[in-house]
Design a protein around this motif. Sequence first.
Motif, mmCIF file in Angstrom:
data_model
loop_
_atom_site.group_PDB
_atom_site.id
_atom_site.type_symbol
_atom_site.label_atom_id
_atom_site.label_comp_id
_atom_site.label_asym_id
_atom_site.label_seq_id
_atom_site.Cartn_x
_atom_site.Cartn_y
_atom_site.Cartn_z
ATOM 1 N N GLU A 262 29.361 37.755 20.224
ATOM 2 C CA GLU A 262 28.148 37.200 20.833
ATOM 3 C C GLU A 262 26.956 38.163 20.740
ATOM 4 O O GLU A 262 25.810 37.722 20.624
ATOM 5 C CB GLU A 262 28.406 36.856 22.315
ATOM 6 N N ASP A 263 27.236 39.448 20.791
ATOM 7 C CA ASP A 263 26.167 40.445 20.792
ATOM 8 C C ASP A 263 25.936 41.074 19.419
ATOM 9 O O ASP A 263 25.226 42.084 19.317
ATOM 10 C CB ASP A 263 26.482 41.548 21.811
ATOM 11 N N SER A 264 26.545 40.492 18.380
ATOM 12 C CA SER A 264 26.310 41.024 17.029
ATOM 13 C C SER A 264 24.859 40.762 16.634
ATOM 14 O O SER A 264 24.204 39.835 17.115
ATOM 15 C CB SER A 264 27.257 40.371 16.030
ATOM 16 N N SER A 265 24.355 41.584 15.746
ATOM 17 C CA SER A 265 22.948 41.465 15.339
ATOM 18 C C SER A 265 22.663 40.105 14.704
ATOM 19 O O SER A 265 21.591 39.527 14.910
ATOM 20 C CB SER A 265 22.593 42.597 14.369
ATOM 21 N N VAL A 268 22.591 37.406 17.536
ATOM 22 C CA VAL A 268 21.407 37.586 18.377
ATOM 23 C C VAL A 268 20.160 37.090 17.656
ATOM 24 O O VAL A 268 19.306 36.388 18.234
ATOM 25 C CB VAL A 268 21.263 39.069 18.787
ATOM 26 N N GLY A 279 24.216 34.954 23.839
ATOM 27 C CA GLY A 279 25.431 35.414 24.479
ATOM 28 C C GLY A 279 26.444 34.348 24.821
ATOM 29 O O GLY A 279 27.488 34.664 25.409
#
Length: 411
Positions: A262-265, A268, A279
Amino acid sequence: MRVVLGLRSALCVAVLAVGPGCSFGPKAIEKTHGRYAESVRRVEEEQLLRRIVLLRYNETPVGLDIGNIAAQYELTAGAEARPFFIAPNPSNSNIVFRTFTAILPDATLGGANRPTVTMTPDTDGASVRRFLTPINLDTLTFLTQAGWPIDTVTRVWVERMNGVPNGAGAGAPGGDDVPDDGRFRRATELLRAAKRQELAAIRVEDRVTPVGGLVPAGAVTPAAQVEAAKGGMEFRPQGDGTQWALTRNERKLVVEVSPGAEDSSEMVELASLLNLTPGRPRYDIVVANHGGPDPVRFPTAPADTLRVVPRSTAQAMSFLANGVEVPAEHACAGVVPNLGSIGLTDGLFTVHTCAGHKPPPTAFVAVGYRGHWYYIDDRDHVSKTTFALMFHLSRLDFSRDAPRGRRLRTR
């Protein structure tokens, strides 16, 4: 003896001619089946390319659909003995068989191929409806799961995602607005990267959705259950079974994010471009008649769903027509509109043009129009892939055809 041998020779020739005739049908199919298939493929590809070129010139693309090909094969063989007359007649008798002195054998062998081709203009109501009906979400999902590049599929067949335009107006004949497709193109690149790196995937889920309120169990009669089934619904017991609810089984599409991604570049940036709530582990995908306003021009709160506005076959062809090069003399003469969308199909689809009596040897498929050749280069594999996708999908009627299962509902 000379006469007898002649007759035997004729009979042998006839037998040899008729003998192979037993395999004439299968042999004919082996020799012609591939040629017919190749001819149909070439004609259909040329017709599709011609349609795209005509749309570049704002002209009506009308084609012929090949309904069927009925090939009839015929083989005939025969043998006979013919009298050979000489003069003067050496016989003074009135007996018929003494009026000639020789019998000549004669054998005949003939074959015929009579194909009947049925062609129908695609100008009837059903063809127009098929041409103007937007693609359904089932087909889009099937294509991505079948291995077609997701960026190619979405760039050709999707008009908007959550309001982000994909060259809005370029998918309509005569569109001359300067399109905005940079954010959409970047989003498709991120979708492809997410799929390749297994950061996210498109899944199909079966969900039971309540349609109405609860009703007493005694009110659910067999007749009511039959009527519900006709509408694709059913009654299901709730809780202790004293109350029932009318429900509908629906197939939902979701973008399922891999745990920890969810927080991968990539995710995002994708959420930022498509105005999605960042997220989240999943996002529902729905087909919409309109995708909402452009979030850059009209900022709105991030959404938990991905609203996709699909294109019809007509819109997809008009979009690809932006990739058709035109001769300078045609542009100067004003016979082709000056589009502000040049470069819209870069990295997706390009049709080159040249003058001459025949297309260049590197042409994969080419059509002649207005004294020039328009062709797709055989070395341009990206354009060939896009053209193959368009070739297959242009045959479908999206109002009826779905690759599998129940069609997804449109909002």
